[in-house]
Design a protein around this motif. Structure first.
Motif, mmCIF file in Angstrom:
data_model
loop_
_atom_site.group_PDB
_atom_site.id
_atom_site.type_symbol
_atom_site.label_atom_id
_atom_site.label_comp_id
_atom_site.label_asym_id
_atom_site.label_seq_id
_atom_site.Cartn_x
_atom_site.Cartn_y
_atom_site.Cartn_z
ATOM 1 N N GLU A 243 0.839 -1.196 0.000
ATOM 2 C CA GLU A 243 0.000 0.000 0.000
ATOM 3 C C GLU A 243 0.875 1.248 0.000
ATOM 4 O O GLU A 243 1.774 1.376 0.820
ATOM 5 N N GLY A 244 0.597 2.172 -0.893
ATOM 6 C CA GLY A 244 1.339 3.427 -0.944
ATOM 7 C C GLY A 244 0.823 4.422 0.081
ATOM 8 O O GLY A 244 -0.049 4.107 0.894
ATOM 9 N N PRO A 245 1.352 5.640 0.018
ATOM 10 C CA PRO A 245 1.000 6.661 1.013
ATOM 11 C C PRO A 245 -0.503 6.972 1.048
ATOM 12 O O PRO A 245 -1.007 7.409 2.088
ATOM 13 N N THR A 246 -1.172 6.777 -0.070
ATOM 14 C CA THR A 246 -2.616 7.011 -0.079
ATOM 15 C C THR A 246 -3.363 5.696 -0.328
ATOM 16 O O THR A 246 -4.433 5.675 -0.906
ATOM 17 N N ARG A 247 -2.775 4.624 0.128
ATOM 18 C CA ARG A 247 -3.350 3.273 0.022
ATOM 19 C C ARG A 247 -3.546 2.826 -1.422
ATOM 20 O O ARG A 247 -4.372 1.967 -1.692
ATOM 21 N N GLN A 248 -2.796 3.439 -2.341
ATOM 22 C CA GLN A 248 -2.722 2.875 -3.698
ATOM 23 C C GLN A 248 -2.070 1.501 -3.563
ATOM 24 O O GLN A 248 -1.038 1.365 -2.913
ATOM 25 N N VAL A 249 -2.665 0.494 -4.165
ATOM 26 C CA VAL A 249 -2.077 -0.849 -4.121
ATOM 27 C C VAL A 249 -1.295 -1.062 -5.415
ATOM 28 O O VAL A 249 -1.825 -0.902 -6.508
ATOM 29 N N PHE A 250 -0.017 -1.393 -5.255
ATOM 30 C CA PHE A 250 0.859 -1.422 -6.421
ATOM 31 C C PHE A 250 0.757 -2.724 -7.190
ATOM 32 O O PHE A 250 0.655 -3.799 -6.610
ATOM 33 N N ASP A 251 0.843 -2.561 -8.523
ATOM 34 C CA ASP A 251 1.016 -3.704 -9.410
ATOM 35 C C ASP A 251 2.469 -4.159 -9.292
ATOM 36 O O ASP A 251 3.235 -3.653 -8.485
ATOM 37 N N GLU A 252 2.844 -5.058 -10.185
ATOM 38 C CA GLU A 252 4.227 -5.536 -10.192
ATOM 39 C C GLU A 252 5.178 -4.353 -10.385
ATOM 40 O O GLU A 252 5.050 -3.602 -11.349
ATOM 41 N N ILE B 94 10.499 -5.568 -16.046
ATOM 42 C CA ILE B 94 9.490 -6.537 -15.625
ATOM 43 C C ILE B 94 8.163 -6.145 -16.265
ATOM 44 O O ILE B 94 7.944 -4.976 -16.584
ATOM 45 N N PRO B 95 7.288 -7.128 -16.460
ATOM 46 C CA PRO B 95 5.998 -6.799 -17.062
ATOM 47 C C PRO B 95 5.270 -5.782 -16.190
ATOM 48 O O PRO B 95 5.244 -5.919 -14.970
ATOM 49 N N THR B 96 4.754 -4.766 -16.798
ATOM 50 C CA THR B 96 4.092 -3.713 -16.027
ATOM 51 C C THR B 96 2.660 -3.566 -16.507
ATOM 52 O O THR B 96 2.423 -3.335 -17.693
ATOM 53 N N GLU B 97 1.749 -3.709 -15.578
ATOM 54 C CA GLU B 97 0.340 -3.542 -15.935
ATOM 55 C C GLU B 97 0.004 -2.060 -16.045
ATOM 56 O O GLU B 97 0.651 -1.234 -15.419
#
Lengths: 304, 757
Positions: free
Chosen positions: B402-411, B701-704
């Motif tokens: 989870e990022g600073p604003t709860r963004q959930v990161f892809d790969e 790396i594959p990036t969505e």
């Protein structure tokens, strides 16, 4: 704004143009850059002296060097006699401005611009050089210690032309160096510079010259530092004392390039390095030209 | 010649030869018959009310063909998130580079003289240079009556504060209270400049009520809309053409001087050209990075977990907001960094001052804040007794975090960049006591935006790519024929580019935000796919086979497995009917939980984040404070790399630019807000000779949800952690921190000489 631009074929032509108010240009590295920066606008009338063949060339004689006014910094650095016997001058010429400045800029321009931050001035002063000055009323020699009268001013009349610089040969066992504080590795202008020339006689220093660059209104020698060195054995404590005397003999300014306190502290550090490098060379040790690079982080410190 | 590889093939960039040989023409090289020269009259005070402007003497000077002041123009304020500017000063001047009037004359000398002859009477106002004290109740106001300005509703517009942004996650105060260790740090960054090699130049020429403007801008479409807005004419009547651009580094974003020159040309009824001197360039609006005062506080557990981050940032925006209204929030995101932190409370103030306005210089705010934060992270590591690399290993984000604003990161590959950089620099080796290695990590968002492209196939089988993309020197546009060639089975040399002309191509954001390949590349590939489909349809009809059985290769459309059954693309194109267009789908900006944040200006989550670790090996001359950088290892996750040469070039340049930011590049203001070193003599760029060995690797790396073929941006990230890595290395040698940027020799010397830490 320049209204007339003439090219002189001979020294006589050039002097005639100066007599009618023109200013000389050779490499243009001070004049043009200064005008662009708004320091001083270009003169109304300019006479180009860069094609006067008799003003070029380095003549190496038993009694010393005769440098034509048009000799470039690059030519000086490449000259084997300068590198071997007038090493401080090679140190200085190797670090003036950039590659382009050194290819175009001349020793005559550097000396006559009379900047307290000029690099070649300290070495020439310590080598007892004198300027050959020509005018319609004859030729005269002006020792460099009488040439600079203040920042950007000289004892030469605007109608006179510098034709060359004579540098007497140093006595054997003399070593010299010019070290400048360098924030970056090219395109630098002196914030602190020190020239040291020492002559060894047996184990002790028989004669010494120390000059400061960008630490006073003109480039000048520091007799107190020289006095500390003369007669000493060149050991670390003597060098340190002379370096302190060099800093004490300077009158640094406070400006955007550095505070007076930093300059004063650096005067001591750089003086120590310059004296050490000159001594090493006097002893026959190799200190690479330019000494400013090879003494980075201290003499003997790995070159970064 | 600029040669590189893309997809294993060598390519020569189309603009390489003219640039290398000097044949190329930049804006200042252009001239038009009857052209007059522009000069500006700048403010005589950093803050003053204009009581009277008298242009009589200027107009009377022989050779003067136009004099323009704001009174001659529509009364329009402009400027992005806050519309706080006018083309020429209206009533008040607010910084030394503010333009009071413009002059056009038949010679440059006459123009300069006429500008000088304009008489301006002022009532000096109190000058505000301290951008932190700008928030004091009794501080003089830079804009005294800005309630009347139009602005984005997220801009706070309070006193001298333009924006107030927070990043809030959980309860930072409570989390801080239960942390095993709490570390506080304060850092301060000076302003620095973009310094493109080519100073600004603009040439404007009217035909009837249409104007063509050649400009050295990074953003021709923004310039077009700005000219239309300020001169109150339709965008269709404004054509902006960018000749070769001599660099920008973000200093040439936004509308700046195009409209003033167009106004002069209209008044003069002649073409008018403006060419800046280097000093004008230094003082001009939006050329610089903002100074920032940063306070960080981190609570960590013994095992390294980061439980709380508080930070307070104050940014110096200078006299006008311009497009940089988002900078406060961007800085706040960089005060968090690519780390897992349980609770966060960051506040960021973007303030006015009577100084040159800042702009979007390469990764705006990130290098400065990263420099502060990554030193702070090393301080946290020290307090925990952990190696700085180990602390990062334990705390960097990864897929699902989870990022600073709860963004959930892809790969994402930030941990891999850390390991690669550490490996390349040989982190664990023994070094002399005056050398050390520092490591820093940073991030930067990709910028999804619309774009569009056309591809026309000509009757002889050659093609023209029409793109709104702007080539800033990076080669991003130059690589496009290669991409198109790959899609169509044609040689890149078959294509020419029509670009940097707003009359020809679709709107594009311009050369900013690391977006050219990300968005314009996507559009070009979509247009190529359109052409491909048309070619396949035509060939399928001609060869009487299914589309699916066809392939494009070697300039042919041919039957798979039967290369003899083919039709040449040139033959299909012969009818002149193959025209492709495309925009592609703009990747979505990821969601986050931003409910607790105020001042949301678009940076609250990071789309397709680019992640960077750089490690710097430095040597410090303790006696003088002079730092030499011996090597930088740079490992980046920019997704899939489409053009390795171009990408490496961005890192090489970014690292060297970062070196300057770290060690020598700082604008010094006097007490009146005037620059003391607005020239290359005393504003010290680094030179080729100062460039260290730079080793580069890409974590691909594959990036969505990324750009074309899984790529992300490349241009800005190399600048982000360079100064930070150098700072951490310097601190390791000194045993003390240099807390002001740039870390000049004098500052390093002073830190070295300090007693205690």
């Amino acid at each position: 704004m320049t209204r007339t631009f003439t090219t002189a074929a001979t020294v006589e032509d050039a002097i005639e143009a100066l007599g009618s108010g023109a200013r000389p240009i050779a490499g243009g590295t001070d004049l043009v850059v200064g005008a662009r920066q708004g320091k001083a606008s270009l003169p109304e009338a300019i006479v180009a002296i860069d094609r006067i063949a008799s003003l070029g060339g380095i003549v190496e004689g038993e009694d010393g060097l005769r440098l034509g006014a048009l000799v470039t910094h690059e030519e000086i650095v490449a000259n084997d006699v300068v590198r071997a016997r007038f090493t401080a001058l090679a140190d200085a010429s190797a670090i003036v401005g950039s590659h382009a400045t050194r290819a175009h800029g001349t020793i005559g321009g550097n000396v006559m611009n009379a900047s307290p931050a000029m690099d070649t001035g300290g070495p020439l002063l310590c080598f007892d050089a004198s300027a050959r000055i020509r005018s319609t009323w004859g030729e005269r020699e002006v020792p460099l210690d009488q040439l600079w009268t203040g920042p950007g001013t000289t004892a030469v009349d605007p109608r006179e032309l510098l034709v060359g610089i004579d540098v007497p040969a140093p006595i054997p066992a003399t070593g010299s160096s010019y070290v400048r504080l360098e924030y970056r590795r090219q395109m630098e202008i002196a914030v602190v510079g020190v020239t040291a020339v020492v002559r060894l006689d047996g184990g002790s220093i028989a004669d010494a010259r120390v000059a400061i660059t960008a630490l006073a209104p003109t480039i000048r020698r520091v007799p107190d530092a020289e006095a500390v060195l003369i007669g000493s054995d060149g050991a670390a404590d003597g060098i340190a004392a002379a370096a302190r005397a060099t800093a004490a003999g300077s009158s640094p300014i406070d400006d955007v390039r550095g505070s007076a306190a930093y300059r004063a502290a650096m005067a001591e550090v750089i003086a120590g390095r310059a004296i050490s490098a000159a001594l090493a060379r006097a002893r026959g040790e190799h200190v690479e030209i330019p000494a400013s690079s090879s003494t980075y982080a201290g003499l003997g410190g790995a070159r970064a | 010649m600029a040669v590189g590889t893309s997809g294993g093939k060598t390519f020569i960039r189309p603009d390489g030869r003219e640039k290398v040989t000097g044949a190329g023409r930049y804006t200042a090289d252009l001239a038009s018959t009857g052209m007059a020269h522009a000069a500006f009259r700048y403010a005589d005070h950093p803050h003053a009310r204009i009581l009277r402007i008298d242009t009589t003497k200027a107009r009377a000077l022989p050779g003067v063909v136009a004099v323009v002041t704001q009174g001659d123009l529509p009364d329009v304020r402009f400027g992005g998130l806050v519309q706080d500017r006018t083309l020429f000063a209206k009533d008040v001047v607010r910084f030394e580079g503010e333009i009071v009037a413009g002059v056009a004359a038949l010679t440059e000398t006459a123009a300069a003289e006429a500008a000088r002859l304009i008489e301006v009477e002022y009532e000096p106002l109190p000058v505000l240079t301290d951008f932190v004290a700008a928030m004091d109740a009794d501080a003089p106001l830079v804009h005294s009556d800005w309630s009347s300005y139009e602005r984005d509703e997220q801009m706070v517009a309070d006193g001298n504060t333009i924006s107030y942004s927070t990043i809030v996650k959980g309860d930072a105060n409570a989390a801080m209270a239960r942390a095993d260790v709490v570390v506080k740090s304060r850092y301060e960054s000076d302003a620095s400049q973009g310094v493109p090699i080519e100073p600004r130049a603009v040439l404007a020429e009217w035909r009837g009520d249409e104007v063509t403007i050649w400009s050295s801008t990074q953003v021709p479409y923004a310039a077009r809309s700005g000219v239309a807005q300020t001169l109150q004419i339709p965008e269709a009547n404004v054509r902006v053409v960018v000749p070769l651009l001599g660099g920008g580094f973000g200093a040439k974003c936004d509308l700046h001087f195009e409209a003033q020159v167009a106004a002069l040309a209209r008044a003069a009824r002649r073409p008018v050209r403006l060419v800046f001197s280097r000093q004008e360039e230094f003082r001009a609006i939006a050329q610089r990075r903002e100074g920032i005062v940063m306070e960080f506080e981190t609570g960590a557990m013994r095992d390294g977990r980061l439980v709380a981050r508080r930070a307070r940032l104050v940014l110096d925006k200078g006299a006008y907001c311009g497009e940089g209204g988002f900078l406060g929030q961007m800085a706040a995101m960089h005060a968090c960094g690519p780390y897992v932190i349980e609770a966060i409370s960051v506040e960021s103030f973007l303030n006015y001052s009577n100084r040159q306005p800042s702009g979007s210089v390469r990764a705006p705010t990130a290098p400065q804040v990263c420099w502060g934060l990554e030193q702070h992270m090393d301080e946290v590591a020290r307090e925990l007794g952990l190696d700085p690399v180990e602390l990062r290993r334990r705390t960097l984000i990864e897929r699902g975090a989870e990022g600073p604003t709860r963004q959930v990161f892809d790969e994402i590959g930030v941990k891999q960049t850390l390991e690669r950089a550490v490996e390349m620099i040989r982190y664990d080796r023994d070094l002399p006591e005056d050398e050390a290695i520092g490591v820093a990590v940073g991030w930067w968002p990709s910028g999804p935006a619309p774009s569009g492209a056309y591809i026309h196939l000509n009757g002889d089988g050659s093609g023209t790519i029409v793109t709104g993309a702007q080539e800033n020197g990076s080669g991003a546009v130059m690589a496009m024929p290669t991409f198109v060639g790959e899609e169509l089975g044609m040689e890149p040399e078959s294509f020419t580019l029509l670009y940097q002309d707003t009359a020809a191509a679709n709107w594009d954001m311009g050369s900013c935000g690391s977006q050219t390949t990300f968005n314009s590349g996507r559009a070009i590939l979509a247009a190529a796919a359109d052409v491909r489909g048309q070619l396949l349809d035509a060939a399928a009809a001609e060869l009487e086979v299914d589309r699916e059985d066809l392939e494009l290769a070697e300039g042919q459309v041919r039957v798979k497995g039967s290369p003899d059954r083919s039709v040449s693309i040139a033959d299909i194109a012969g009818a002149g009917t193959i025209h492709g267009k495309g925009s592609g789908d703009v990747p979505e900006v990821p969601a986050g939980d931003t409910g607790g944040c105020v001042g949301r200006l678009g940076s609250e989550t990071f789309a397709a984040p680019q992640l960077i670790t750089q490690a710097a090996h430095v040597k410090v001359d303790r006696e003088t404070g002079v730092v030499r950088v011996l090597k930088v290892a740079a490992a980046h996750d920019s997704g899939v790399i489409l053009n390795r040469m171009g990408a490496d070039g961005q890192v090489t340049g970014g690292v060297v630019m970062g070196l300057g930011l770290a060690l020598s590049e700082g604008t010094v203001f006097d007490d009146d807000g005037r620059q003391r070193n607005p020239h290359l003599l005393d504003y010290k760029l680094v030179t080729c000779s100062d460039a260290p060995e730079i080793e580069i690797d890409w974590v691909q790396i594959p990036t969505e949800n990324a750009g074309p073929r899984g790529s992300k941006g490349v241009g800005e990230p190399p600048q982000v952690p360079t100064a930070a890595a150098i700072a951490n290395a310097v601190a390791k040698v000194l045993g003390r921190r240099v807390r002001q940027l740039p870390m000049t020799p004098e500052r390093v010397w002073a830190a070295s000489a300090e007693v205690g830490s």
